[in-house]
Write a protein that holds these residues in place. Structure first.
Motif, PDB file in Angstrom:
ATOM      1  N   LYS A  31       9.652  -3.657 -26.564  1.00  0.00           N
ATOM      2  CA  LYS A  31       8.778  -2.848 -25.696  1.00  0.00           C
ATOM      3  C   LYS A  31       7.651  -2.213 -26.507  1.00  0.00           C
ATOM      4  N   LYS A  35       3.574  -3.046 -26.163  1.00  0.00           N
ATOM      5  CA  LYS A  35       2.559  -2.003 -26.025  1.00  0.00           C
ATOM      6  C   LYS A  35       1.516  -2.117 -27.143  1.00  0.00           C
ATOM      7  N   THR A  78       7.145 -10.429 -24.495  1.00  0.00           N
ATOM      8  CA  THR A  78       7.549 -10.213 -23.105  1.00  0.00           C
ATOM      9  C   THR A  78       8.553 -11.274 -22.656  1.00  0.00           C
ATOM     10  N   LEU A  81      11.909 -10.370 -24.064  1.00  0.00           N
ATOM     11  CA  LEU A  81      12.459  -9.221 -23.333  1.00  0.00           C
ATOM     12  C   LEU A  81      13.001  -9.664 -21.976  1.00  0.00           C
ATOM     13  N   MET A  88       9.586  -4.899 -18.486  1.00  0.00           N
ATOM     14  CA  MET A  88       8.672  -4.025 -19.208  1.00  0.00           C
ATOM     15  C   MET A  88       8.020  -3.046 -18.246  1.00  0.00           C
TER      16      MET A  88
END
Length: 203
Positions: A31, A35, A78, A81, A88
């Protein structure tokens, strides 16, 4: 008897799966990485626009290439994840645009942090938690940032001395891992993920 044994085995597997803890550190790192890379992509795009406004078209090309690479890193993080079953959260990238010289220095500082501190820590956590896809995504990003750092340093030196004419004007970005090349250093295949040169994105 065999049926009872099979049920017992399935039950043990299910119990083991329930007891297996989620890779919490890697999830948090992914995460943070998303970002950071998304913000860097937006920031470098804005830096490119500023460079053009100041007449530095060659440096603008570098920022454009780096912006594309950072978005590829964000996309890769992403995907990892998502594979872990985690979504997210939405966020707004925040950054400041100054002069091109100051923007180059800010880029060098940001890349140095990622190379020396952020990604080594992320990699340690991913390896400890045995998340191989995260290890690969973090490695691709860190190795690319090393190249970006070098490009930025050369650009800042040129800006303060010999001028833009000494800098490359063409860049190529691997669409799979974000690896970034100038025309003089192109390889037949990406040095990080072995993607064919023909698939590179020309900037």
């Amino acid at each position: 008897m065999k049926r009872i044994f099979l049920f017992a085995f399935v039950g043990l597997v299910a119990l083991a799966s329930c007891n297996q803890s989620a890779p919490e550190k890697t999830i948090a790192n992914l995460k943070d990485g998303i970002k950071g890379e998304t913000t860097a992509s937006a920031k470098y795009s804005a830096f490119a626009q500023k460079a053009r406004e100041e007449g530095y078209d060659t440096i603008a090309k570098l920022f454009d290439a780096a912006s594309k690479a950072e978005m590829i890193h964000a996309t890769n993080h992403t995907k990892v994840l998502t594979d872990l079953g985690v979504a997210m959260e939405a966020f707004n990238p925040e950054f400041e645009v100054k002069t091109t010289a100051e923007n180059l220095q800010a880029a060098i500082t940001g890349e140095t942090y990622e190379i020396d501190s952020m990604y080594p820590r992320f990699l340690d956590d991913a390896k400890a938690e045995k998340v191989e896809k995260a290890t690969k995504s973090f490695t691709w990003a860190m190795d690319t940032e090393k190249k970006h750092q070098s490009f930025y340093a050369a650009s800042l030196e040129a800006l303060n001395g010999a001028g833009e004419k000494t800098l490359p004007f063409e860049y190529f970005v691997c669409p799979v891992c974000g690896n970034t090349y100038d025309k003089a250093t192109l390889e037949p295949k990406c040095g990080f993920c072995q993607t064919d040169q023909e698939k590179f994105i020309a900037i």
